[in-house]
Design a protein around this motif. Structure first.
Motif, PDB file in Angstrom:
ATOM      1  N   LEU A 181       8.117  16.977  66.707  1.00 42.88           N
ATOM      2  CA  LEU A 181       8.845  18.253  66.769  1.00 42.88           C
ATOM      3  C   LEU A 181       8.522  19.127  65.560  1.00 42.88           C
ATOM      4  N   ALA A 182       8.484  18.518  64.383  1.00 43.30           N
ATOM      5  CA  ALA A 182       8.187  19.272  63.160  1.00 43.30           C
ATOM      6  C   ALA A 182       6.795  19.887  63.220  1.00 43.30           C
ATOM      7  N   ALA A 183       5.842  19.175  63.810  1.00 38.62           N
ATOM      8  CA  ALA A 183       4.476  19.711  63.931  1.00 38.62           C
ATOM      9  C   ALA A 183       4.437  20.929  64.844  1.00 38.62           C
ATOM     10  N   ILE A 184       5.195  20.887  65.931  1.00 41.11           N
ATOM     11  CA  ILE A 184       5.244  22.042  66.842  1.00 41.11           C
ATOM     12  C   ILE A 184       5.876  23.237  66.133  1.00 41.11           C
ATOM     13  N   ALA A 185       6.992  23.010  65.452  1.00 40.58           N
ATOM     14  CA  ALA A 185       7.638  24.100  64.708  1.00 40.58           C
ATOM     15  C   ALA A 185       6.701  24.630  63.627  1.00 40.58           C
ATOM     16  N   GLY A 186       5.948  23.756  63.000  1.00 41.59           N
ATOM     17  CA  GLY A 186       4.990  24.171  61.971  1.00 41.59           C
ATOM     18  C   GLY A 186       3.944  25.126  62.512  1.00 41.59           C
ATOM     19  N   ARG A 187       3.507  24.909  63.760  1.00 41.60           N
ATOM     20  CA  ARG A 187       2.534  25.840  64.364  1.00 41.60           C
ATOM     21  C   ARG A 187       3.134  27.227  64.532  1.00 41.60           C
ATOM     22  N   LEU A 188       4.430  27.286  64.849  1.00 42.72           N
ATOM     23  CA  LEU A 188       5.081  28.598  64.963  1.00 42.72           C
ATOM     24  C   LEU A 188       5.194  29.250  63.588  1.00 42.72           C
ATOM     25  N   VAL A 189       5.609  28.484  62.602  1.00 39.67           N
ATOM     26  CA  VAL A 189       5.769  29.015  61.246  1.00 39.67           C
ATOM     27  C   VAL A 189       4.454  29.581  60.723  1.00 39.67           C
ATOM     28  N   VAL A 213      10.869  28.611  54.872  1.00 41.17           N
ATOM     29  CA  VAL A 213      11.087  29.978  54.420  1.00 41.17           C
ATOM     30  C   VAL A 213       9.716  30.581  54.150  1.00 41.17           C
ATOM     31  N   VAL A 214       9.346  31.573  54.975  1.00 35.89           N
ATOM     32  CA  VAL A 214       8.061  32.248  54.830  1.00 35.89           C
ATOM     33  C   VAL A 214       8.322  33.565  54.116  1.00 35.89           C
ATOM     34  N   LEU A 215       7.674  33.745  52.964  1.00 33.29           N
ATOM     35  CA  LEU A 215       7.910  34.927  52.134  1.00 33.29           C
ATOM     36  C   LEU A 215       6.871  36.005  52.425  1.00 33.29           C
ATOM     37  N   ALA A 228      12.052  37.757  54.046  1.00 29.49           N
ATOM     38  CA  ALA A 228      11.530  36.425  54.323  1.00 29.49           C
ATOM     39  C   ALA A 228      11.937  36.038  55.739  1.00 29.49           C
ATOM     40  N   ALA A 229      11.122  35.250  56.381  1.00 32.64           N
ATOM     41  CA  ALA A 229      11.465  34.671  57.680  1.00 32.64           C
ATOM     42  C   ALA A 229      11.968  33.255  57.413  1.00 32.64           C
ATOM     43  N   VAL A 230      13.126  32.938  57.964  1.00 31.57           N
ATOM     44  CA  VAL A 230      13.726  31.624  57.756  1.00 31.57           C
ATOM     45  C   VAL A 230      13.849  30.931  59.114  1.00 31.57           C
TER      46      VAL A 230
END
Length: 174
Positions: free
Chosen positions: A156-164, A131-133, A140-142
């Motif tokens: 996979l979590a690391a790739i998603a983290g780069r997007l977040v 959740v980005v506030l 917020a972006a969820v």
């Protein structure tokens, strides 16, 4: 809000449930044919994305992992965002717990937005929610990443983290 382009994340159309499901199935079939777990995840993700008016539905892939499905959207927040609000959200999520809760953390993106991240490891795979506030507004972006198998989860979590971390609430999408 604008998101960066991240290798390993392929978005699908959100025009209709049928089109979303078809595109997601094609992407998954390219990676792993005849996997009933991924097939069910594709249908559920497409339906959920449309029910919740998601802004993003994507396949996340890494050579050392089974594919994951990422759903993202913007939600209203009822008060101004501060670091204390992010801490409050983190404590609330940790307290609420739920099955498989492994970790709840708080960080800041490269652009200075507070982000609260929860990770769950379940019998049906692994899930990460970020959740980005937005400090400047009441939103917020969820993002929710789901890996039905959990194989290669950290990749996979690391790739998603780069997007977040690429979230930019000040940029307008043309």
């Amino acid at each position: 809000m604008k998101l960066g382009s991240v290798p390993g994340i392929t978005s699908v159309s959100l025009r209709s449930v049928e089109q979303t499901t078809t595109e997601l199935r094609k992407l998954l079939a390219r990676l792993r044919e005849n996997d009933p777990t991924l097939e069910a995840a594709a249908v559920q993700a497409a339906e959920l994305a449309h029910e919740q008016s998601a802004a993003l539905l994507a396949l996340v892939e890494h050579p050392g992992a089974d594919p994951g499905i990422l759903v993202g959207g913007i939600v209203p927040v009822d008060r101004a965002v501060t670091t204390e609000n992010a801490a409050e959200l983190r404590y609330y999520l940790a307290d609420a717990g739920g099955p498989g809760l492994r970790e709840v953390t708080q960080a800041e993106t490269a652009r200075g937005y507070p982000v609260v991240i929860t990770e769950r490891i379940l019998l049906g795979g692994a899930q990460l929610q970020a959740v980005v506030l937005d400090r400047a507004g009441a939103r917020a972006a969820v993002f929710t990443l789901h890996s039905p198998s959990g194989r290669g989860w950290l990749d996979l979590a690391a790739i998603a983290g780069r997007l977040v971390t690429s979230v930019d609430f000040t940029a307008r999408v043309p």
